[in-house]
Scaffold this active site. Structure first.
Site, mmCIF file in Angstrom:
data_model
loop_
_atom_site.group_PDB
_atom_site.id
_atom_site.type_symbol
_atom_site.label_atom_id
_atom_site.label_comp_id
_atom_site.label_asym_id
_atom_site.label_seq_id
_atom_site.Cartn_x
_atom_site.Cartn_y
_atom_site.Cartn_z
ATOM 1 N N ASP A 217 0.834 -1.199 0.000
ATOM 2 C CA ASP A 217 0.000 0.000 0.000
ATOM 3 C C ASP A 217 0.873 1.255 0.000
ATOM 4 O O ASP A 217 1.877 1.320 0.708
ATOM 5 C CB ASP A 217 -0.859 -0.043 1.277
ATOM 6 C CG ASP A 217 -1.935 1.012 1.306
ATOM 7 O OD1 ASP A 217 -2.775 1.013 0.401
ATOM 8 O OD2 ASP A 217 -1.935 1.835 2.240
ATOM 9 N N GLU A 265 14.387 -14.016 0.335
ATOM 10 C CA GLU A 265 14.602 -15.199 1.183
ATOM 11 C C GLU A 265 13.525 -16.255 0.920
ATOM 12 O O GLU A 265 13.628 -17.376 1.414
ATOM 13 C CB GLU A 265 14.542 -14.815 2.674
ATOM 14 C CG GLU A 265 15.646 -13.878 3.131
ATOM 15 C CD GLU A 265 15.337 -13.280 4.516
ATOM 16 O OE1 GLU A 265 14.448 -13.809 5.233
ATOM 17 O OE2 GLU A 265 15.972 -12.274 4.861
HETATM 18 C C1 GLC Z 1 -4.233 3.044 -0.644
HETATM 19 C C2 GLC Z 1 -5.418 2.125 -0.604
HETATM 20 C C3 GLC Z 1 -6.592 2.924 -0.182
HETATM 21 C C4 GLC Z 1 -6.333 3.458 1.209
HETATM 22 C C5 GLC Z 1 -5.043 4.259 1.243
HETATM 23 C C6 GLC Z 1 -4.586 4.510 2.646
HETATM 24 O O1 GLC Z 1 -4.379 4.048 -1.576
HETATM 25 O O2 GLC Z 1 -5.587 1.489 -1.837
HETATM 26 O O3 GLC Z 1 -7.778 2.180 -0.207
HETATM 27 O O4 GLC Z 1 -7.395 4.274 1.617
HETATM 28 O O5 GLC Z 1 -3.995 3.571 0.620
HETATM 29 O O6 GLC Z 1 -4.094 3.336 3.217
#
Ligand code: GLC
Ligand code: CA
Length: 541
Positions: A217, A265
Site C-alpha cells: 500500500d 529469502e
Molecule cells: C491506498 C489504498 C486505499 C487506502 C489508502 C490509505 O491508496 O488502496 O484504499 O485508503 O492507501 O491506506
C-alpha cells in the site's frame, strides 16, 4: 522453494511475470457468517469460482486487525486477522485450499501508516515529545503562537489538514502528528530503524505461513522530505502530482530494497506496489531489479475510452518497465477508483441517452478493454466484480461510509460506490452474498440480471467472456513474447500484435471497421457483417 509454489515452467518460477491476479475486496466478496460483511470463510467458499474463472493468484485487501476507520487500511495489529474477517486458522485454511487449486495468495501490507489504535501510537501519545515512542511517528511542534498552527500546510489525501494536534503532556506544548490519510492513520517515521524491522517481522510472519507475496500500500509514500517543506499548490482530494513533497521521495527506494531482501529469502514470492506516479522515468525506478517485482501502473485505469489515450497508456507503461527489464502490469479498476463500466459510459444527457443506455455502452466498452488488457504482455489485475461488468452503484448519501465523504466535507462521495458486495445468485438483494439483508453497503436491486449465477448460464455474458479470454491467454502460444508491435488502424482504432502472433484490435470510433487479416479467436461484441462494431475489440491469430 516450498511445495506450494507451483511453478510455471515458462517463467522459471517467476509466475508473476505473466499472471492474472484477482483482487478480492474481502468486505464485499462473500459473507459466510451472516453479519453482512464479507469474510475469509467466504473467500474459501468461493475458491471454486476463482478456479473456474482461471486466475493464477488472488490479492486480498487488508484482513489484518483494524478498527476499520479506512476499512482495514488502518492496521492496529499487522500480525493477526481481524475478527470481522475470521482468524489465523481460517487464513491458513484459505492458503492451503487455494494452493490445492494452484491459486496463489498475496495480501496487502500497509507500511506507510498504522491505525491510531496500534499499540505504538497509544504509547506515543502517552510519552513525551522527543521520546523514542514518538519517534516512531511524525510528531512536530506547531507553528505560530503557542504552536497553534499545523507544522506545515499539507493536506490529507482524503481532504482536510494532514495534521492533528494531540493533548498536551505534563510540561511540553501539545504537538501535532502527520497523517497523509485519515486522522486515524498516523504516518510512520521511516527514519526510525525499528519501523523497518517491524515490517520485516510482519513480512516473515505471513511468508512463513505460506503467502506468495504482498501488495504494498502507498508504495510511493513512506519516505518524507527533510524539513517537511510546504506544498506549493493546494492538492486535490485523492490525487497528487509526481513532485508533491508528500510522496515519491528518493529515500523510498532504499526502503524497497530492504523489503525486497526479505522477499528474496522466499523464492517464488513477489510484491506489487501501489505506485501512483505519472512519469515513466519515476515509475521505472520502483521496479528496478532489487526493488518491487511489480508496480501498479494506473495509466490504463486513468485513460478514457479513446484510441489515442489507450495507446499512449500502453506505450508509456511498457516504456517504463522495459527500461529496467521489469514486467508491465495492467488494471482497469480497483477499490479506489470508479468501476470501468461507469468510467467508460458516455455522459447520458450529452448523447441523448437514458442512464441505462449510457451504462450499456460503458459495459460494451469495458468488455472491449478487458480483451485489450488480457492481450498485453505482463500481469493483469482484475478487481472483483469487473468480470461481471458491475457498474458503480448509486448509493444514497446516508449509506456512505468511506472516510473521504466526511473529510472532504461531503464534496467527494468517496469510494463506496465501487465497493458494493458481489451479487452471486437469486433475484433480489443480497443475492447470496450474505444471509443477512443488512449488508455493509446496500446492493442495487437491478443487479439481478448480472449475478454470477445468471452470467454462468449465459455464454455471451461478461463473465463468460472473461473465462474464455483467460483460458486462451493461458493456453495459446500466440500470447508469447514481451513486446507489442503496432499496426496501422483506422481513425479511432488501435491494433497491435504480440510476437507469438496474437493480434488485438480495438474500435473506439463510432463506425464499424474492417478487421485486420487473420482468424478470429474471440470478440467482445458480435461482428456486424464481418466488421468490428464500435465499442468492441477482437483477438485474431
Ligand atoms: C491506498 C489504498 C486505499 C487506502 C489508502 C490509505 O491508496 O488502496 O484504499 O485508503 O492507501 O491506506
Ligand atoms: Ca461476515
Amino acid at each position: 522453494m516450498s511445495e506450494q509454489n507451483v511453478t510455471n515452467p515458462d517463467q522459471g518460477g517467476e509466475w508473476w511475470r505473466s499472471a492474472v491476479v484477482y483482487q478480492v475486496y474481502p468486505r464485499s466478496f462473500s459473507d459466510l457468517n451472516g453479519d453482512g460483511i464479507g469474510d475469509l470463510a467466504g473467500v474459501v467458499d468461493k475458491l471454486g469460482y476463482l478456479e473456474l474463472l482461471g486466475v493464477d493468484a488472488i490479492w486480498l485487501s487488508p484482513v489484518t486487525r483494524s478498527p476499520m476507520a479506512d476499512h482495514g487500511y488502518d492496521v492496529s495489529d499487522p500480525r493477526d486477522i481481524d475478527p470481522i474477517f475470521g482468524d489465523l486458522e481460517t487464513f491458513d485454511r484459505l492458503i492451503a485450499e487455494a494452493h490445492d487449486r494452484d491459486i496463489r495468495v498475496t495480501m496487502d501490507l500497509v507500511p506507510n501508516h498504522t491505525s491510531d489504535e496500534h499499540e505504538w501510537f497509544t504509547q506515543a501519545l502517552a510519552a513525551e515529545p522527543g521520546s523514542p515512542e514518538r519517534a516512531r511517528y511524525i510528531f512536530q511542534d506547531g507553528r505560530g503562537e503557542n504552536g497553534d498552527e499545523p507544522p506545515n500546510n499539507w493536506t490529507s489525501v482524503f481532504g482536510g489538514p494532514a495534521w492533528t494536534r494531540v493533548p498536551a503532556t505534563d510540561d511540553e506544548p501539545a504537538q501535532w502528528y502527520l497523517h497523509l490519510f485519515a486522522p486515524q492513520q498516523p504516518d510512520l517515521n521511516w527514519e526510525t530503524p525499528e519501523v523497518l524491522e517491524d515490517l520485516q517481522k510482519t513480512m516473515r510472519f505471513w511468508l512463513d505461513r505460506g503467502v506468495d507475496g504482498f501488495r504494498i500500500d502507498v508504495a510511493h509514500g513512506m519516505a518524507k522530505p527533510e524539513g517537511l517543506p510546504d506544498l506549493e499548490e493546494p492538492a486535490t482530494v485523492l490525487t497528487h502530482t509526481d513532485d508533491d513533497p508528500r510522496f515519491n521521495r528518493d529515500g523510498v527506494h532504499e526502503i524497497h530494497r530492504a523489503i525486497r531482501a526479505v522477499s528474496d529469502e522466499y523464492p517464488g514470492t513477489a510484491n506489487v506496489g501501489e505506485v501512483w506516479v505519472s512519469s515513466p522515468e519515476a515509475f521505472a525506478k520502483y521496479v528496478r531489479s532489487d526493488e518491487l517485482h511489480l508496480g501498479f501502473n494506473f495509466a490504463l485505469a486513468s485513460a478514457a475510452f479513446d484510441a489515442d489515450e489507450v495507446r499512449s497508456a500502453i506505450t508509456s507503461s511498457m516504456e517504463a518497465t522495459s527500461a529496467v527489464g521489469a514486467v508491465p502490469t495492467w488494471t482497469l479498476s480497483n477499490h479506489d477508483v470508479h468501476r470501468e463500466v461507469s468510467r467508460y459510459a458516455p455522459a447520458a444527457e450529452e448523447f441523448g441517452l437514458t442512464p441505462g443506455q449510457a451504462l450499456a455502452v460503458g459495459a460494451q466498452r469495458a468488455r472491449a478493454m478487458a480483451l485489450v488488457e488480457l492481450a498485453l504482455p505482463g500481469t493483469v489485475f482484475i478487481y472483483n466484480g469487473a468480470e461481471l461488468g458491475l457498474p458503480n452503484a448509486n448509493l444514497p448519501d446516508d449509506s456512505l461510509v468511506d472516510p473521504v465523504w466526511e473529510s472532504s466535507g461531503h464534496t467527494d462521495r468517496g469510494r463506496d460506490e465501487c465497493r458494493v458486495p458481489i451479487p452471486w445468485e437469486g433475484s433480489e438483494p443480497p443475492f447470496g452474498f450474505s444471509s443477512s439483508s443488512e449488508t455493509w453497503l446496500p446492493i442495487p436491486a437491478d443487479w439481478a440480471t448480472i449475478t454470477v449465477e445468471a452470467q454462468l448460464e449465459d455464454i455471451f455474458s461478461t463473465l463468460s467472456l472473461y473465462r474464455q479470454a483467460i483460458e486462451l491467454r493461458y493456453a495459446r502460444p500466440e500470447f508469447g513474447g514481451d513486446t507489442v508491435e503496432w499496426y496501422g488502424a483506422p481513425e479511432g482504432c488501435i491494433a497491435f500484435r504480440r510476437p507469438g502472433g496474437l493480434v488485438c484490435a480495438l474500435n473506439a470510433s463510432t463506425e464499424p471497421v474492417p478487421l485486420p487479416p487473420g482468424e478470429v479467436l474471440l470478440v467482445s461484441t458480435p461482428l456486424e457483417s464481418g466488421q468490428l462494431p464500435p465499442n468492441a475489440a477482437a483477438w485474431l491469430i
